[in-house]
Design an enzyme around this catalytic site. Structure first.
Site, PDB file in Angstrom:
ATOM      1  N   VAL A   1      55.251  39.850  46.456  1.00  0.00           N
ATOM      2  CA  VAL A   1      54.503  40.035  47.702  1.00  0.00           C
ATOM      3  C   VAL A   1      53.358  39.017  47.807  1.00  0.00           C
ATOM      4  O   VAL A   1      53.149  38.402  48.851  1.00  0.00           O
ATOM      5  CB  VAL A   1      53.968  41.482  47.805  1.00  0.00           C
ATOM      6  CG1 VAL A   1      53.200  41.684  49.098  1.00  0.00           C
ATOM      7  CG2 VAL A   1      55.117  42.472  47.717  1.00  0.00           C
TER       8      VAL A   1
ATOM      9  N   LYS B   1      57.067  57.011  49.726  1.00  0.00           N
ATOM     10  CA  LYS B   1      56.988  56.446  51.082  1.00  0.00           C
ATOM     11  C   LYS B   1      56.987  57.553  52.128  1.00  0.00           C
ATOM     12  O   LYS B   1      56.233  57.504  53.100  1.00  0.00           O
ATOM     13  CB  LYS B   1      58.164  55.501  51.317  1.00  0.00           C
ATOM     14  CG  LYS B   1      58.111  54.250  50.437  1.00  0.00           C
ATOM     15  CD  LYS B   1      59.415  53.489  50.532  1.00  0.00           C
ATOM     16  CE  LYS B   1      59.376  52.214  49.722  1.00  0.00           C
ATOM     17  NZ  LYS B   1      60.707  51.590  49.617  1.00  0.00           N
TER      18      LYS B   1
HETATM   19  N1  LIG Z   1      58.578  43.603  46.165  1.00  0.00           N
HETATM   20  C1  LIG Z   1      58.616  44.065  47.409  1.00  0.00           C
HETATM   21  O1  LIG Z   1      59.457  43.647  48.211  1.00  0.00           O
HETATM   22  C2  LIG Z   1      57.606  45.082  47.884  1.00  0.00           C
HETATM   23  C3  LIG Z   1      57.757  45.662  49.151  1.00  0.00           C
HETATM   24  C4  LIG Z   1      56.785  46.559  49.615  1.00  0.00           C
HETATM   25  C5  LIG Z   1      55.710  46.866  48.813  1.00  0.00           C
HETATM   26  N2  LIG Z   1      55.610  46.325  47.572  1.00  0.00           N
HETATM   27  C6  LIG Z   1      54.437  46.658  46.761  1.00  0.00           C
HETATM   28  O2  LIG Z   1      53.673  45.480  46.569  1.00  0.00           O
HETATM   29  C7  LIG Z   1      52.992  45.526  45.310  1.00  0.00           C
HETATM   30  C8  LIG Z   1      53.342  44.285  44.494  1.00  0.00           C
HETATM   31  O3  LIG Z   1      54.735  44.260  44.279  1.00  0.00           O
HETATM   32  P1  LIG Z   1      55.477  42.940  43.739  1.00  0.00           P
HETATM   33  O4  LIG Z   1      56.938  43.197  43.908  1.00  0.00           O
HETATM   34  O5  LIG Z   1      54.879  41.720  44.333  1.00  0.00           O
HETATM   35  O6  LIG Z   1      55.103  43.013  42.186  1.00  0.00           O
HETATM   36  P2  LIG Z   1      55.274  41.865  41.098  1.00  0.00           P
HETATM   37  O7  LIG Z   1      56.245  40.847  41.546  1.00  0.00           O
HETATM   38  O8  LIG Z   1      55.474  42.548  39.799  1.00  0.00           O
HETATM   39  O9  LIG Z   1      53.831  41.167  41.086  1.00  0.00           O
HETATM   40  C9  LIG Z   1      52.691  41.782  40.540  1.00  0.00           C
HETATM   41  C10 LIG Z   1      51.628  40.732  40.371  1.00  0.00           C
HETATM   42  O10 LIG Z   1      50.449  41.373  39.871  1.00  0.00           O
HETATM   43  C11 LIG Z   1      49.935  40.584  38.785  1.00  0.00           C
HETATM   44  N3  LIG Z   1      49.202  41.443  37.861  1.00  0.00           N
HETATM   45  C12 LIG Z   1      49.656  42.511  37.170  1.00  0.00           C
HETATM   46  N4  LIG Z   1      48.663  43.039  36.416  1.00  0.00           N
HETATM   47  C13 LIG Z   1      47.555  42.281  36.647  1.00  0.00           C
HETATM   48  C14 LIG Z   1      46.234  42.289  36.150  1.00  0.00           C
HETATM   49  N5  LIG Z   1      45.823  43.206  35.283  1.00  0.00           N
HETATM   50  N6  LIG Z   1      45.376  41.348  36.596  1.00  0.00           N
HETATM   51  C15 LIG Z   1      45.778  40.413  37.485  1.00  0.00           C
HETATM   52  N7  LIG Z   1      47.045  40.332  37.994  1.00  0.00           N
HETATM   53  C16 LIG Z   1      47.914  41.256  37.563  1.00  0.00           C
HETATM   54  C17 LIG Z   1      51.154  39.985  38.142  1.00  0.00           C
HETATM   55  O11 LIG Z   1      50.741  38.867  37.382  1.00  0.00           O
HETATM   56  P3  LIG Z   1      51.755  37.894  36.609  1.00  0.00           P
HETATM   57  O12 LIG Z   1      52.498  37.184  37.697  1.00  0.00           O
HETATM   58  O13 LIG Z   1      50.888  36.984  35.884  1.00  0.00           O
HETATM   59  O14 LIG Z   1      52.593  38.787  35.777  1.00  0.00           O
HETATM   60  C18 LIG Z   1      51.983  39.622  39.378  1.00  0.00           C
HETATM   61  O15 LIG Z   1      51.579  38.376  39.889  1.00  0.00           O
HETATM   62  C19 LIG Z   1      53.430  46.855  44.682  1.00  0.00           C
HETATM   63  O16 LIG Z   1      52.479  47.834  45.002  1.00  0.00           O
HETATM   64  C20 LIG Z   1      54.748  47.163  45.368  1.00  0.00           C
HETATM   65  O17 LIG Z   1      55.047  48.545  45.388  1.00  0.00           O
HETATM   66  C21 LIG Z   1      56.524  45.441  47.095  1.00  0.00           C
END
Ligand SMILES: NC(=O)c1ccc[n+]([C@@H]2O[C@H](COP(=O)([O-])OP(=O)(O)OC[C@H]3O[C@@H](n4cnc5c(N)ncnc54)[C@H](OP(=O)(O)O)[C@@H]3O)[C@@H](O)[C@H]2O)c1
Length: 434
Positions: free
Chosen positions: A14, A206
């Protein structure tokens, strides 16, 4: 007018989609707002090894989220980390520093949304969470603004793209659940641990959020009955089609005389309903209002770009309110528990049901099952049996006329003791009202 400075914490799916849209669509965004959105700081654990052409060269790059929250120029913090641990700390610290927050975090908002909103309102800052449900569908804006003049009576949704992908692939190709799940994992549609998606917990968070927005209630995931899709097999689609239905993981919140009935479960829905046309990883929400009647919303439920659009649109709205002034805010979880909106047990609902059996064939099976149904005052509607080679694992289906879920549960419990059953009966509601 001066640019509004943004800090982004989390640069995964995201976060990277958000950054790319902020860069590629910067001029349009500035034209629409009358000022620019400027990314002043970005953070992730591995920020220094990330290739980030979309982040401005001047942006602070840090592994410590506190540097983003404490950055003096940052006015809005985008929490795009997820989970309920560090994400909660980031949001709390931002609110405490008087910074507005945009989040995509359904888990946190579904479990602690009302408390977080209360703190945000007391601090006089804005909170936006459009991306937390149905990524690309602006359903929060619809419920909070678009149809806020209506009184919602029911909301149905297909809110989990992974389970919808699995069900629609099983339906199209007749493949078994396990095989399609494996493919979904290879394609990146399903996580290595797929439980949150296929057991319904992601959809439950959700639905808790959407039902809270739709009914103005403090609804938590624990208020919602949940059942996943693991037991659905290709033969269920065959039988459902014979009944001119299909099967989807239906999220439902509806107002009844007793209160709100909330559930996430596989259900038979008529092939003629618009929800049956929702295929693959798409999401949809169908809202029924007392005055405006039916409205339907459809789009991609996840992915960097659709979810990125939701985050960027939230950033624009919050930035506009910062620059042009903001109306007094009311939490979307504003009501106290009013009787008519009180969550009540799904066992009270009345529906027709589909009961699927796998039996070791012998005489008297139908009579035994019909006897149990009769003892619970349940009227049998039809018996269906597709041709099958083996007598030792013979599937067939009984549909029953509308009855209470509690009586179906009681019947299934009693039937499960019968020694000719290969597994407990599968009972699915038939959502003929859709
Ligand atoms: N994926 C989707 O399509 C989608 C759709 C709707 C909502 N969401 C929501 O959006 C949010 C993010 O999802 P995502 O899919 O983007 O997750 P993701 O790909 O796992 O990305 C999470 C990010 O957070 C960073 N992070 C984790 N712990 C951290 C910390 N302690 N300090 C700083 N950075 C940290 C990670 O760093 P690193 O890169 O260094 O590991 C990564 O860049 C979630 O709440 C999810 O439910 C996602």
């Amino acid at each position: 007018m001066d640019a509004v400075n943004i800090g982004i914490v989390g640069l995964g799916n995201v976060g990277s989609g958000t950054l790319a849209i902020l860069a590629d669509n910067a001029d349009q965004i500035a034209l629409k707002l009358g000022f620019r959105l400027h990314v002043a700081a970005v953070c992730s654990r591995s920020v220094h090894s990330k290739d980030m052409p979309a982040a401005p060269a001047s942006a602070v790059r840090t592994t410590d989220w506190r540097e983003v929250v404490n950055h003096p120029a940052v006015e809005i913090v985008a929490e795009l980390v997820g989970g309920s641990g560090v994400a909660a700390e980031i949001i709390d610290a931002s609110i405490a520093r008087g910074k507005s927050v945009v989040t995509a975090n359904k888990e946190l908002m579904a479990s602690c949304g009302p408390e977080i909103w209360d703190r945000a309102i007391r601090a006089g800052i804005n909170l936006a969470m459009e991306a937390s449900v149905c990524g690309g569908i602006p359903i929060h804006a619809v419920l909070r603004e678009g149809i806020s003049g209506d009184r919602v009576t029911a909301l149905y949704g297909i809110l989990n793209g992974t389970s919808n992908y699995i069900l629609t692939e099983m339906e199209k190709r007749g493949e078994a659940f396990g095989a399609v799940l494996g493919e979904a994992q290879e394609l990146g549609y399903a996580e290595a641990d797929p439980s949150a998606d296929i057991d319904g917990f992601d959809a439950r968070s959700k639905l808790a959020l959407l039902a809270a927005l739709a009914f103005g209630e403090k609804i938590t995931p624990a208020d919602i009955f949940v059942e996943g899709i693991r037991r659905i097999s290709p033969m269920d689609f065959q039988y459902a089609h014979t009944l001119r239905h299909t099967i989807r993981l239906v999220c439902a919140a509806r107002q009844t005389h007793d209160g709100l009935i909330l559930s996430v479960r596989p259900a038979l829905i008529p092939l003629s309903t618009i929800l049956a046309g929702v295929q693959g990883a798409y999401n949809a929400v169908w809202v029924k209002g007392a005055f405006g009647e039916d409205t339907f919303y459809y789009g991609r439920g996840a992915g960097p770009r659709p979810t990125g659009v939701a985050v960027v649109s939230d950033l624009m709205r919050v930035a506009r309110e910062i620059r042009y002034g903001s109306p007094e805010r009311v939490s979307p979880f504003a009501h106290e528990r009013l009787g008519e909106y009180k969550p009540v047990s799904v066992a009270l609902q009345k529906r027709a049901y589909y009961l699927r059996f796998r039996v070791d064939d012998r005489p008297g099976i139908i009579a035994a099952l019909a006897g149990i149904l009769a003892s619970k005052h349940i009227s049998l509607e039809s018996v269906l049996q597709e041709p099958c080679d083996t007598k030792h694992d013979l599937p067939f289906v009984i549909t029953v006329e509308p009855t209470s879920e509690q009586s179906v549960r009681d019947a299934v419990e009693e039937m499960s003791k019968l020694d000719f059953l290969r597994e407990p009966p599968l009972a699915l509601p038939m959502e003929t009202a859709l």
